[in-house]
Write a protein that holds these residues in place. Structure first.
Motif, PDB file in Angstrom:
ATOM      1  N   VAL A  45       0.860  -1.178   0.000  1.00 25.81           N
ATOM      2  CA  VAL A  45       0.000   0.000   0.000  1.00 25.81           C
ATOM      3  C   VAL A  45       0.897   1.228   0.000  1.00 25.81           C
ATOM      4  O   VAL A  45       1.809   1.337   0.825  1.00 25.81           O
ATOM      5  N   ILE A  46       0.633   2.140  -0.932  1.00 27.47           N
ATOM      6  CA  ILE A  46       1.374   3.395  -1.009  1.00 27.47           C
ATOM      7  C   ILE A  46       0.518   4.472  -0.352  1.00 27.47           C
ATOM      8  O   ILE A  46      -0.600   4.739  -0.790  1.00 27.47           O
ATOM      9  N   VAL A  47       1.042   5.067   0.706  1.00 29.34           N
ATOM     10  CA  VAL A  47       0.343   6.154   1.385  1.00 29.34           C
ATOM     11  C   VAL A  47       0.927   7.467   0.864  1.00 29.34           C
ATOM     12  O   VAL A  47       2.138   7.687   0.950  1.00 29.34           O
ATOM     13  N   TYR A  48       0.057   8.310   0.299  1.00 34.54           N
ATOM     14  CA  TYR A  48       0.537   9.582  -0.237  1.00 34.54           C
ATOM     15  C   TYR A  48       0.197  10.745   0.674  1.00 34.54           C
ATOM     16  O   TYR A  48       0.812  11.788   0.618  1.00 34.54           O
ATOM     17  N   GLY A  49      -0.772  10.581   1.558  1.00 32.53           N
ATOM     18  CA  GLY A  49      -1.039  11.562   2.602  1.00 32.53           C
ATOM     19  C   GLY A  49      -1.490  12.929   2.123  1.00 32.53           C
ATOM     20  O   GLY A  49      -1.888  13.111   0.981  1.00 32.53           O
ATOM     21  N   ASP A  50      -1.379  13.864   3.032  1.00 36.07           N
ATOM     22  CA  ASP A  50      -1.894  15.211   2.783  1.00 36.07           C
ATOM     23  C   ASP A  50      -0.894  16.063   1.992  1.00 36.07           C
ATOM     24  O   ASP A  50       0.157  15.596   1.574  1.00 36.07           O
ATOM     25  N   HIS A  51      -1.246  17.340   1.847  1.00 36.49           N
ATOM     26  CA  HIS A  51      -0.462  18.260   1.022  1.00 36.49           C
ATOM     27  C   HIS A  51       0.946  18.505   1.549  1.00 36.49           C
ATOM     28  O   HIS A  51       1.818  18.933   0.811  1.00 36.49           O
ATOM     29  N   ARG A  52       1.195  18.235   2.824  1.00 36.10           N
ATOM     30  CA  ARG A  52       2.522  18.485   3.383  1.00 36.10           C
ATOM     31  C   ARG A  52       3.512  17.375   3.070  1.00 36.10           C
ATOM     32  O   ARG A  52       4.714  17.595   3.105  1.00 36.10           O
ATOM     33  N   ARG A  53       3.030  16.194   2.763  1.00 33.89           N
ATOM     34  CA  ARG A  53       3.907  15.050   2.514  1.00 33.89           C
ATOM     35  C   ARG A  53       4.495  15.176   1.112  1.00 33.89           C
ATOM     36  O   ARG A  53       3.758  15.248   0.137  1.00 33.89           O
ATOM     37  N   LYS A  54       5.820  15.156   1.021  1.00 41.80           N
ATOM     38  CA  LYS A  54       6.502  15.360  -0.255  1.00 41.80           C
ATOM     39  C   LYS A  54       7.138  14.075  -0.775  1.00 41.80           C
ATOM     40  O   LYS A  54       8.041  14.112  -1.597  1.00 41.80           O
ATOM     41  N   TYR A  55       6.662  12.952  -0.292  1.00 42.52           N
ATOM     42  CA  TYR A  55       7.167  11.657  -0.714  1.00 42.52           C
ATOM     43  C   TYR A  55       6.028  10.656  -0.620  1.00 42.52           C
ATOM     44  O   TYR A  55       4.978  10.938  -0.045  1.00 42.52           O
ATOM     45  N   LEU A  56       6.254   9.481  -1.192  1.00 40.96           N
ATOM     46  CA  LEU A  56       5.299   8.383  -1.104  1.00 40.96           C
ATOM     47  C   LEU A  56       5.865   7.385  -0.102  1.00 40.96           C
ATOM     48  O   LEU A  56       7.051   7.049  -0.173  1.00 40.96           O
ATOM     49  N   GLU A  57       5.038   6.922   0.828  1.00 42.48           N
ATOM     50  CA  GLU A  57       5.500   5.952   1.813  1.00 42.48           C
ATOM     51  C   GLU A  57       4.841   4.616   1.513  1.00 42.48           C
ATOM     52  O   GLU A  57       3.620   4.519   1.429  1.00 42.48           O
ATOM     53  N   CYS A  58       5.662   3.592   1.338  1.00 43.49           N
ATOM     54  CA  CYS A  58       5.187   2.276   0.922  1.00 43.49           C
ATOM     55  C   CYS A  58       5.211   1.313   2.099  1.00 43.49           C
ATOM     56  O   CYS A  58       6.240   1.140   2.753  1.00 43.49           O
ATOM     57  N   TYR A  59       4.069   0.687   2.345  1.00 41.82           N
ATOM     58  CA  TYR A  59       3.874  -0.223   3.465  1.00 41.82           C
ATOM     59  C   TYR A  59       3.700  -1.647   2.964  1.00 41.82           C
ATOM     60  O   TYR A  59       2.941  -1.887   2.016  1.00 41.82           O
ATOM     61  N   SER A  60       4.384  -2.585   3.608  1.00 47.24           N
ATOM     62  CA  SER A  60       4.111  -3.998   3.342  1.00 47.24           C
ATOM     63  C   SER A  60       2.702  -4.291   3.850  1.00 47.24           C
ATOM     64  O   SER A  60       2.122  -3.510   4.624  1.00 47.24           O
TER      65      SER A  60
END
Length: 167
Positions: A45-60
């Protein structure tokens, strides 16, 4: 053995948003996907979050399920639960690794972080991050270097572990 995402690497992103995942990251995704067996594609699952997040965080799958389990223990209807549901369940993208070891990043996610020709993959233990290399260097790397510059010359980062819970 609990595997973690470690290391960093640069990978080309093609016009369709396809990008190779580091091989070691793929092994962690396989190990931490309870439904994965040889021949299947590991899920994440790729969490892209709100407008402040400047990266994609990938979760197993194991890690995102742990986050979801914690959210589900919060009182229904609470502001905190609704916020976390939005950040981790609504503003996320379930996907899988293709047969060639790549992710296909949708246009929306690429535009959100300004990702074009190259992606920087960073291991972050329980997750991994995908950055536009220039954004990481100008913001995150600069913050780390500035913080380290403020420390004494004999500073040992391992001393921070003494402050960790149970340390």
């Amino acid at each position: 053995m609990a595997r973690r995402f470690r290391g960093e690497s640069h990978h080309k992103v093609d016009a369709k948003g396809r990008v190779s995942i580091p091989a070691l990251f793929r092994r962690v995704l396989e190990a931490r996907d309870p439904d994965w067996t040889d021949g299947l594609r590991p899920q994440l699952v790729i969490v892209y979050g709100d407008h402040r997040r400047k990266y994609l965080e990938c979760y197993s799958m194991e890690e995102i399920e742990a986050v979801d389990d914690k959210i589900s223990t919060m009182p229904r209807g609470s502001q905190e639960r609704r916020l976390l549901e939005r950040l981790f369940q609504t503003q996320s993208y379930p996907t899988e690794v293709d047969n060639d070891g790549r992710l296909v990043l949708p246009q929306k996610l690429r535009e959100k972080i300004g990702l074009e020709g190259e992606a920087l993959f960073l291991g972050a233990g329980e997750t991994f991050q995908i950055w536009k290399p220039e954004t990481f260097e100008s913001e995150e790397l600069a913050k780390t270097e500035a913080w380290l510059d403020d420390q004494p010359d004999d500073f040992d980062p391992l001393t921070l572990l003494d402050q960790a819970e149970g340390g």
